[in-house]
Design a protein around this motif. Structure first.
Motif, short mmCIF file in Angstrom:
data_model
loop_
_atom_site.label_atom_id
_atom_site.label_comp_id
_atom_site.label_asym_id
_atom_site.label_seq_id
_atom_site.Cartn_x
_atom_site.Cartn_y
_atom_site.Cartn_z
N LEU A 4 -65.12 21.24 58.86
CA LEU A 4 -64.49 20.64 60.03
C LEU A 4 -62.97 20.64 59.91
N VAL B 70 -69.10 21.60 67.88
CA VAL B 70 -69.77 21.99 66.64
C VAL B 70 -71.25 22.19 66.94
N VAL C 269 -69.96 14.45 62.41
CA VAL C 269 -69.02 15.12 63.32
C VAL C 269 -68.51 14.14 64.36
N SER D 90 -65.81 11.93 63.19
CA SER D 90 -64.63 12.59 62.65
C SER D 90 -63.48 12.57 63.66
N THR E 240 -61.64 15.47 64.06
CA THR E 240 -61.31 16.90 63.95
C THR E 240 -61.37 17.64 65.28
N VAL F 284 -70.94 17.82 70.03
CA VAL F 284 -71.94 18.33 69.09
C VAL F 284 -73.14 18.86 69.85
#
Length: 221
Positions: free
Chosen positions: A85, A94, A125, A128, A130, A139
């Motif tokens: 990531l 992602v 994810v 996060s 990111t 996601v």
């Protein structure tokens, strides 16, 4: 959603040998990898065009979140995902497609356990920073296609076929629980009867095009 005029949207494809592009193996040691343009992430990239950058992160033998006692801790998808990531940030989306290797008899996991393991990655994810502007990426949790006719892998994946038939329902449950997007790979492709676990070239193409449609829907492009 990022401004496509200034920078492409970024998508990470995080998975195992079916993301890496392993050719179905009719016998032990057959090996082989599909060419760059034959693998589903690259097919998805071509379908989406220059406005989207797709990063391939596939590893043979990767599990959702457990160390493999034979193949080692590097196969644990939870260990490397944070690095991936950060490596590719900022990420708009992602795509996680893992779980087939968790069916190995030596890991003793149920279909529900495996889906929950994939859910841990989705949650990682979502927690996060990111994505664009320090937010979390979207996601897409993909349930792998069920196992097909197992040949030389029958013992390694003993009882795995029945578990894999439950993947779609279990992954849908987990995706709903974590508030992420879901796609059932088994709704459009099947695993190859050459070894029961890998995808042939036609399946890569079909999956890549199907997931391109999902990316367009999620990122509104």
């Amino acid at each position: 959603m990022a401004d496509q005029a200034s920078a492409p949207l970024s998508v990470l494809a995080y998975g195992d040998s079916n993301t890496w592009g392993a050719v179905p193996q009719p016998y032990r040691g057959a090996g082989g990898r599909f060419g760059v343009t034959q693998r589903w992430p690259r097919i998805m990239q071509a379908a989406l065009g220059a406005g989207v950058s797709v990063f391939e992160e596939g590893l043979n033998g990767r599990t959702t979140c457990v160390d493999d006692p034979i193949e080692g801790e590097i196969r644990n998808g939870e260990r490397y995902l944070p690095v991936s990531l950060i490596t590719h940030m900022p990420l708009d989306l992602v795509i996680i497609m893992l779980g087939t290797n968790d069916l190995k008899a030596r890991l003793s996991m149920t279909a529900g356990d495996i889906a929950d393991g994939a859910g841990k990655l989705a949650d990682l994810v979502r927690r996060s920073t990111t994505g664009p502007d320090g937010l979390a990426p979207e996601v897409l949790l993909v349930s792998p296609a069920p196992l097909a006719k197992l040949t030389w892998l029958t013992e390694m994946f003993e009882a795995g076929s029945a578990k894999s038939q439950k993947f779609a329902a279990e992954y849908a449950r987990v995706a709903k629980a974590y508030g992420v997007h879901f796609f059932d790979a088994g709704s459009v492709i099947a695993s190859s009867d050459d070894d029961g676990i890998h995808l042939d070239a036609d399946a890569h193409r079909t999956l890549g095009l199907a997931l391109a449609g999902e990316v367009r829907r999620i990122l509104e492009i």
